[in-house]
Design a protein around this motif. Structure first.
Motif, short mmCIF file in Angstrom:
data_model
loop_
_atom_site.label_atom_id
_atom_site.label_comp_id
_atom_site.label_asym_id
_atom_site.label_seq_id
_atom_site.Cartn_x
_atom_site.Cartn_y
_atom_site.Cartn_z
N ALA A 84 10.96 121.56 -20.86
CA ALA A 84 10.63 121.31 -22.27
C ALA A 84 10.37 119.83 -22.50
O ALA A 84 9.47 119.45 -23.26
N ARG A 85 11.13 118.98 -21.84
CA ARG A 85 10.94 117.53 -21.99
C ARG A 85 9.62 117.10 -21.35
O ARG A 85 8.89 116.27 -21.91
N ARG A 88 6.86 118.13 -23.66
CA ARG A 88 6.76 117.23 -24.81
C ARG A 88 5.94 116.00 -24.44
O ARG A 88 5.05 115.57 -25.20
N LEU A 93 3.85 113.51 -27.10
CA LEU A 93 4.92 113.15 -28.02
C LEU A 93 5.83 112.10 -27.38
O LEU A 93 6.00 112.07 -26.16
N THR A 95 8.55 110.33 -25.60
CA THR A 95 9.57 110.87 -24.71
C THR A 95 10.10 109.76 -23.82
O THR A 95 9.34 109.16 -23.06
#
Length: 303
Positions: A84-85, A88, A93, A95
């Motif tokens: 999920a990271r 992202r 996005l 991070t």
């Protein structure tokens, strides 16, 4: 498959506590050539046979494990890099990343310090190409020429990978057999369709890599460094060194637009696009690669 004897491995102790494993080929009096490998790849992914042929072409060849890979320092952290990271970061996005390409480029410069080499020619593939570009930007006096292979500028919209490949970069099955399975599957997904590598060679390289040291967490950290990299377009435009780009027209991991964009912004850059080449270094193409690297280095002599 590597058949030649491996050279003696050494360790460079860098500022900040980073340790890099490296070895060399050829005469120290020859033109220094620093080889930088890509995501999750130890220095042994630069095949010994290829390194020896580069030495025969007049280079003092240095290959090394990036930090967090192989016999080099692992990054000490309990922080998990989840899918999920990564997703992202993939969509742009904000991070945070444990380390950046800048850090990996600084490691390369520090390795040259350790070896007493003022400046070197640099050949980087994939993430290694990004590191090579960053090294030339951050330490221009240390780089004589660059060959950036199957890489990109960091600008979103070029050099993209197909989204379906992202989950395949994360090791799911535990153990050696799971890693071998992923490497074989990955070879089919991103390898060169025009120059397919025999499965037994992929398997043996996977076994050798596993025993050298494989970490799913380390691959995740390096992947996050790639996904959060800065756009180098403007800085690449200020480079004043011989620069070449090699890219496969069948590359699914780093789209050929990344190679084209790199060559477009670096003044005087040469680009070689190869039909049937994917995201690997097929043995059949070694002569072509060496020719480009040697020609680019020779331009530095006459520049």
């Amino acid at each position: 498959m590597t058949t030649a004897a491996e050279p003696t491995e050494s360790t460079a102790f860098l500022p900040g506590g980073v340790e890099l494993a490296y070895d060399t080929f050829g005469s120290p009096e020859a033109d220094p050539l620093l080889l930088i490998m890509g995501l999750g790849g130890p220095m042994t992914w630069w095949d010994t046979g290829l390194c020896e042929q580069l030495a025969e072409a007049g280079f003092h060849v240095i290959r090394y494990d990036n930090r967090d890979i192989g016999h080099s320092s692992p990054f000490r952290s309990d922080e998990r890099i989840t899918l999920a990271r990564l997703a992202r970061a993939f969509v742009g996005l904000p991070t945070p990343a444990p380390y950046a390409l800048d850090d990996l480029a600084d490691d390369a410069a520090a390795l040259l310090d350790h070896l007493g080499i003022d400046s070197a020619h640099v050949w980087g593939v994939s993430m290694g190409g990004m590191i090579a570009q960053t090294l030339a930007i951050r330490h221009p006096d240390r780089v004589r020429s660059v060959c950036s292979t199957m890489s990109t500028t960091g600008r979103r919209g070029v050099g993209f990978q197909h989204p379906t490949l992202l989950p395949a970069l994360v090791i799911k099955k535990p153990g050696l057999e799971g890693y071998i399975e992923r490497q074989i599957k990955g070879g089919r997904q991103i390898g060169s369709p025009g120059y397919p590598e025999p499965e037994n060679e992929i398997r043996q390289r996977a076994i050798d890599t596993w025993h050298r040291g494989v970490s799913a967490a380390a691959v995740g950290r390096q992947m996050l460094a790639i996904l959060t990299q800065a756009d180098r377009t403007k800085q690449l435009g200020s480079l004043a060194i011989p620069f070449s780009v090699i890219h496969g027209l069948s590359d699914k991991m780093v789209h050929v637009s990344g190679g084209r964009a790199t060559a477009e912004v670096v003044p005087g850059a040469e680009i070689t696009l190869i039909k049937g080449m994917g995201h690997d270094l097929p043995r059949q193409l070694w002569p072509a690669f060496i020719k480009v690297v040697r020609r680019t280095a020779d331009r530095a002599v006459t520049a």
